[in-house]
Design an enzyme around this catalytic site. Structure first.
Site: not given
Ligand code: MEV
Length: 313
Positions: A89, A92, A95-96, A98, A139
């Protein structure tokens, strides 16, 4: 009432890494994303009361459940939702996203709605907004569709993406520690920089776009030298956006000294941990040895994995 465990519906969605373009993607620049072979599982069944069984973020799952049920005009449905995950969690690895994608998809299946990835993705994006404020949508899109994606948010209502094919095996992920900041806070930090010094920040974002395009070419030709140079350039630009801690920078400089390259692959973190870093070296053992010396978890993942899918219905 369906109380039988056999009636349980299970879906799963993958985590992700960003190969290039994080943060810049929030400003309409492209990103290259990959789905990984770590997944989050959501099971749904009817119940006499509303329950969410999870060690993840129950608030987000609750919001996702209520949002989807409301969208389909079924706000009073009582459900037992169980969530389990292989994705660390807040590091990067998506996780959220998914969680948003798999919860949405599980409810689509439960409500007998067509398993329409475009619709699932749209709703998951709305749930991501609740979590992060101003996400790019990258994401949730990679978690929905899987594989490798070239993704660009043109406007709030138009997000373009294209599937890519790569055979990438020389990467190792090293965990520099869970950031103290949330993704939303990191995105807000860049926004503050942008508002304070627009010209300078725009220049950095334009440079990131160039490195993303350069990385696309490098992957296409499997040009290892260009991959290494580009990842180093991308990392320097992310450092200018102030999203990487001194602790993580030190690790990354260590990898560079050994002839490799590394960068964060999500929102990053400024205080101590910057989450997972994506490390590249022609000899992966070098990366594992360095991580061991620094007492940091290091692991390989398969990239380009399948997007959201039904495990059991
Ligand atoms: C987060 O995984 C990626 C960022 O570019 C934010 C986004 O794309 O929403 C930091």
């Amino acid at each position: 009432m369906k109380e039988d465990v056999e009636d349980k519906i299970t879906v799963s969605a993958p985590g992700k890494i960003i190969l290039s373009g994080e943060h810049a993607v929030v400003y309409g620049k492209p990103a290259i994303l990959a789905a990984i072979n770590r997944r989050l599982f959501v099971s749904v069944r009817q119940s006499s009361k509303n329950e969410i069984i999870t060690s993840e973020s129950p608030k987000l799952a609750e919001f996702a459940r209520d949002f989807v049920l409301k969208t389909f005009g079924k706000p009073r449905e009582k459900l037992r939702i169980e969530i389990s995950s292989e994705i660390s969690i807040g590091c990067g690895m998506g996780s959220s996203a998914a969680l948003a994608v798999a919860t949405t998809a599980g409810l689509f299946k439960y409500l007998n709605k067509p398993f329409d990835k475009e619709k699932i993705n749209e709703i998951a994006y709305e749930i991501e907004k609740k979590q992060h404020g101003n996400p790019s949508g990258g994401d949730n899109t990679i978690s929905t569709y899987g594989g490798f994606l070239w993704f660009r948010k043109e406007t709030e209502f138009l997000k373009l993406f294209k599937q890519l094919q790569f055979d990438l095996t020389k990467f190792v992920l090293i965990n520099t520690g869970r950031p103290k900041e949330t993704t939303g806070e990191m995105v807000l930090g860049v926004r503050k920089l942008y508002d304070k010094n627009r010209l300078k920040t725009e220049k950095i974002l334009n440079e990131i776009e160039k490195t993303t395009k350069q990385l696309l070419v490098a992957f296409n030709q499997m040009d290892e030298k260009l991959i290494r140079i580009t990842i180093r350039e991308n990392e320097r630009l992310l450092e200018k956006l102030e999203v990487i801690s001194n602790f993580a920078k030190k690790i990354i400089r260590g990898i560079e000294k050994l002839g490799g390259a590394a960068k964060i692959c999500g929102a990053g973190g400024k205080k101590k941990g910057s989450g997972i870093i994506l490390a590249f070296h022609p000899q992966k053992d070098v990366l594992f040895e360095l991580a061991k010396k620094k007492n940091l978890p290091a692991f390989e993942v398969k990239l380009g994995e399948e997007g959201v899918r039904i495990e059991k219905s």
